[in-house]
Design a protein around this motif. Structure first.
Motif, PDB file in Angstrom:
ATOM      1  N   THR A 178      43.041  -2.208  17.997  1.00  0.00           N
ATOM      2  CA  THR A 178      44.090  -1.196  18.184  1.00  0.00           C
ATOM      3  C   THR A 178      45.055  -1.617  19.288  1.00  0.00           C
ATOM      4  O   THR A 178      46.165  -1.121  19.371  1.00  0.00           O
ATOM      5  N   LEU A 179      44.600  -2.549  20.143  1.00  0.00           N
ATOM      6  CA  LEU A 179      45.446  -3.058  21.212  1.00  0.00           C
ATOM      7  C   LEU A 179      45.936  -4.445  20.818  1.00  0.00           C
ATOM      8  O   LEU A 179      45.253  -5.439  21.020  1.00  0.00           O
ATOM      9  N   GLN A 180      47.098  -4.538  20.200  1.00  0.00           N
ATOM     10  CA  GLN A 180      47.635  -5.803  19.732  1.00  0.00           C
ATOM     11  C   GLN A 180      47.818  -6.777  20.899  1.00  0.00           C
ATOM     12  O   GLN A 180      48.287  -6.411  21.975  1.00  0.00           O
ATOM     13  N   ASN A 181      47.413  -8.039  20.657  1.00  0.00           N
ATOM     14  CA  ASN A 181      47.511  -9.102  21.661  1.00  0.00           C
ATOM     15  C   ASN A 181      46.743  -8.772  22.945  1.00  0.00           C
ATOM     16  O   ASN A 181      47.079  -9.225  24.029  1.00  0.00           O
ATOM     17  N   SER A 182      45.711  -7.952  22.799  1.00  0.00           N
ATOM     18  CA  SER A 182      44.925  -7.545  23.955  1.00  0.00           C
ATOM     19  C   SER A 182      44.109  -8.715  24.489  1.00  0.00           C
ATOM     20  O   SER A 182      43.582  -9.526  23.732  1.00  0.00           O
ATOM     21  N   THR A 183      44.016  -8.799  25.815  1.00  0.00           N
ATOM     22  CA  THR A 183      43.171  -9.832  26.427  1.00  0.00           C
ATOM     23  C   THR A 183      41.690  -9.513  26.232  1.00  0.00           C
ATOM     24  O   THR A 183      40.834 -10.323  26.574  1.00  0.00           O
ATOM     25  N   LYS A 184      41.409  -8.339  25.688  1.00  0.00           N
ATOM     26  CA  LYS A 184      40.023  -7.975  25.416  1.00  0.00           C
ATOM     27  C   LYS A 184      39.417  -8.877  24.350  1.00  0.00           C
ATOM     28  O   LYS A 184      38.219  -9.163  24.357  1.00  0.00           O
ATOM     29  N   VAL A 185      40.222  -9.327  23.403  1.00  0.00           N
ATOM     30  CA  VAL A 185      39.772 -10.193  22.313  1.00  0.00           C
ATOM     31  C   VAL A 185      40.082 -11.638  22.689  1.00  0.00           C
ATOM     32  O   VAL A 185      41.243 -11.983  22.935  1.00  0.00           O
ATOM     33  N   ILE A 186      39.051 -12.477  22.769  1.00  0.00           N
ATOM     34  CA  ILE A 186      39.264 -13.863  23.179  1.00  0.00           C
ATOM     35  C   ILE A 186      38.576 -14.829  22.224  1.00  0.00           C
ATOM     36  O   ILE A 186      37.674 -14.451  21.463  1.00  0.00           O
ATOM     37  N   CYS A 187      39.015 -16.072  22.263  1.00  0.00           N
ATOM     38  CA  CYS A 187      38.434 -17.138  21.440  1.00  0.00           C
ATOM     39  C   CYS A 187      37.758 -18.143  22.356  1.00  0.00           C
ATOM     40  O   CYS A 187      38.380 -18.680  23.273  1.00  0.00           O
ATOM     41  N   LEU A 188      36.478 -18.383  22.128  1.00  0.00           N
ATOM     42  CA  LEU A 188      35.717 -19.373  22.885  1.00  0.00           C
ATOM     43  C   LEU A 188      35.102 -20.337  21.871  1.00  0.00           C
ATOM     44  O   LEU A 188      34.027 -20.091  21.335  1.00  0.00           O
TER      45      LEU A 188
END
Length: 247
Positions: free
Chosen positions: A190-200
């Motif tokens: 729901t938060l577009q481009n949120s730093t909550k979602v990351i790729c590792l």
């Protein structure tokens, strides 16, 4: 920094992707002098009972302190549905209360487990420090890629809605292991481009896993192993591509 790791896979067991991620994460954390890592083993999904692999003297596993060890009931479709409707058993509620008590002593907690487990949606509300969810794969993308066609549209829709709920819950970070899964996570959040979602991204420790050296004095035979579930379309595509285009 003190880190609490909670896992539904056994530490040191490299027979599953999740177990491998947990083990290598601990190896990396143990090599950092400013990290005081402690592993709490929680197995709500009894996926397998493989023995812990023998230690490699050249690459020892870091010592761990098991705070709690809860063996749940075997994974099944009913348990998956319970997880999606937020129904927990008494044992799982007791576990959540234990996390609430123990997490007060840590700077951060990392949850390695299934998004469909009944505790996954509730864990953020019991943890008393920032909580990270090592989700690995997008649930929606995984279902979309599966070969099985039975109820695929319904299963894909359910996975999408559940993933949205996970992303909207109180996790400080949700970690994906590939760029494609990460991009799906951003779209579903729901938060577009949120730093909550990351790729590792996942990787290979080339000090442990490296090609065997061959020479005239040590000829040897090269053996290649391709392993992976063949209910998963990308694995089928990769195997066919390897056979047809590379071999």
């Amino acid at each position: 920094m003190k880190i609490l790791l909670i896992s539904s896979s056994e530490y040191g067991d490299l027979t599953s992707g999740q177990g491998t991620v947990v083990t290598n994460t601990l190896r990396c954390l143990a090599s950092m002098q400013d990290i005081n890592s402690v592993l709490g083993v929680f197995r709500p999904l009894e996926l397998f009972k493989a023995d812990i692999l023998p230690d490699d003297p050249s690459h020892p596993l870091p010592p761990i302190n098991t705070l709690f060890h809860f063996m749940g009931t075997p994974y099944n479709k009913l348990k998956m549905l319970r997880g999606m409707v937020k129904i927990s058993s008494n044992d799982e509620i007791n576990f959540l209360q234990l996390v609430s008590k123990e997490s007060k002593n840590y700077d951060v907690t990392i949850w390695f487990g299934s998004a469909y487990d009944p505790v996954s949606l509730k864990l953020p509300y019991y943890c008393n420090c920032p909580l990270l969810f090592h989700l690995n794969d997008s649930l929606f993308l995984y279902q979309k890629r599966e070969i099985t066609k039975r109820l695929k549209i319904l299963r894909t829709w359910v996975a999408e809605q559940h993933e949205r709920r996970i992303l909207a819950s109180g996790y400080a970070r949700v970690i994906y292991v590939s760029q494609e899964d990460y991009e799906i996570g951003i779209k579903l959040s729901t938060l577009q481009n949120s730093t909550k979602v990351i790729c590792l991204p996942t990787g290979v420790d080339t000090k442990i896993f490296c090609p065997r050296s061959f020479s005239k004095s040590n000829p040897g035979k090269i053996v290649l192993l391709f392993t992976g579930t063949m209910f998963y379309q990308p694995n089928v595509d990769a195997a066919l591509y390897f056979i047809k285009k590379i071999m």
